[in-house]
Design a protein around this motif. Structure first.
Motif, PDB file in Angstrom:
ATOM      1  N   GLU A 115      10.440   9.296 -35.989  1.00 44.11           N
ATOM      2  CA  GLU A 115       9.892  10.162 -37.036  1.00 44.11           C
ATOM      3  C   GLU A 115      10.079   9.540 -38.413  1.00 44.11           C
ATOM      4  OE1 GLU A 115       7.981  13.026 -39.078  1.00 44.11           O
ATOM      5  OE2 GLU A 115       7.973  12.742 -36.913  1.00 44.11           O
ATOM      6  N   ILE A 116      11.254   8.984 -38.658  1.00 49.67           N
ATOM      7  CA  ILE A 116      11.518   8.302 -39.931  1.00 49.67           C
ATOM      8  C   ILE A 116      10.535   7.156 -40.125  1.00 49.67           C
ATOM      9  CG2 ILE A 116      13.182   6.782 -41.080  1.00 49.67           C
ATOM     10  CD1 ILE A 116      15.374   8.692 -39.959  1.00 49.67           C
ATOM     11  N   SER A 176       9.757   6.820 -44.232  1.00 48.88           N
ATOM     12  CA  SER A 176      10.881   7.306 -45.026  1.00 48.88           C
ATOM     13  C   SER A 176      11.866   6.226 -45.465  1.00 48.88           C
ATOM     14  CB  SER A 176      11.638   8.373 -44.230  1.00 48.88           C
ATOM     15  OG  SER A 176      10.797   9.466 -43.944  1.00 48.88           O
ATOM     16  N   PHE A 177      11.801   5.040 -44.917  1.00 46.40           N
ATOM     17  CA  PHE A 177      12.715   3.955 -45.298  1.00 46.40           C
ATOM     18  C   PHE A 177      11.951   2.899 -46.081  1.00 46.40           C
ATOM     19  CE2 PHE A 177      16.786   3.583 -42.604  1.00 46.40           C
ATOM     20  CZ  PHE A 177      17.010   4.938 -42.658  1.00 46.40           C
ATOM     21  N   GLN A 202       7.920   0.486 -45.888  1.00 48.26           N
ATOM     22  CA  GLN A 202       7.816  -0.944 -45.584  1.00 48.26           C
ATOM     23  C   GLN A 202       8.725  -1.391 -44.444  1.00 48.26           C
ATOM     24  OE1 GLN A 202       5.407  -2.842 -47.119  1.00 48.26           O
ATOM     25  NE2 GLN A 202       4.876  -0.801 -47.843  1.00 48.26           N
ATOM     26  N   ALA A 203       9.700  -0.559 -44.061  1.00 45.28           N
ATOM     27  CA  ALA A 203      10.640  -0.930 -42.989  1.00 45.28           C
ATOM     28  C   ALA A 203       9.954  -0.856 -41.629  1.00 45.28           C
ATOM     29  CB  ALA A 203      11.850  -0.006 -43.007  1.00 45.28           C
ATOM     30  N   THR A 204      10.245  -1.824 -40.803  1.00 42.94           N
ATOM     31  CA  THR A 204       9.705  -1.818 -39.449  1.00 42.94           C
ATOM     32  C   THR A 204      10.553  -0.910 -38.565  1.00 42.94           C
ATOM     33  OG1 THR A 204      11.070  -3.649 -38.655  1.00 42.94           O
ATOM     34  CG2 THR A 204       8.953  -4.222 -39.700  1.00 42.94           C
ATOM     35  N   TYR A 241      19.436  -0.582 -38.369  1.00 44.45           N
ATOM     36  CA  TYR A 241      20.230   0.103 -39.387  1.00 44.45           C
ATOM     37  C   TYR A 241      21.065   1.218 -38.747  1.00 44.45           C
ATOM     38  CZ  TYR A 241      21.379   3.251 -43.193  1.00 44.45           C
ATOM     39  OH  TYR A 241      22.053   4.073 -44.059  1.00 44.45           O
ATOM     40  N   PHE A 242      20.431   2.060 -37.937  1.00 42.30           N
ATOM     41  CA  PHE A 242      21.145   3.142 -37.270  1.00 42.30           C
ATOM     42  C   PHE A 242      22.215   2.593 -36.336  1.00 42.30           C
ATOM     43  CE2 PHE A 242      17.984   5.885 -38.984  1.00 42.30           C
ATOM     44  CZ  PHE A 242      18.535   7.157 -38.968  1.00 42.30           C
TER      45      PHE A 242
END
Length: 68
Positions: A6-7, A12-13, A17-19, A26-27
């Motif tokens: 969902e993010i 949302s990151f 632009q975050a893949t 990251y998580f």
């Protein structure tokens, strides 16, 4: 994984632009977990009898219930 997808889908990151892989890594770092093959997890989500977003559906219900 539902939350991570969902993010990613919401952008949302890093202003979208975050893949998916970057968000997942990251998580994994933050929570000290190994989420495994993220694409295989997505396939499993698609084949659930309870729907693809069971966790998010429960989360939304809990948030809605807080307003009562």
């Amino acid at each position: 994984m539902e939350l991570i997808y969902e993010i990613y889908a919401n952008g949302s990151f890093n202003h979208g632009q975050a893949t998916l892989k970057e968000i997942t890594r990251y998580f994994e770092r933050v929570y000290h977990i190994d989420l495994g093959n993220i694409y295989r997890v997505r396939q499993a989500m698609l084949y659930r009898k309870s729907g693809t977003t069971a966790f998010l559906d429960r989360l939304k219900k809990k948030l809605d219930d807080l307003g009562d």
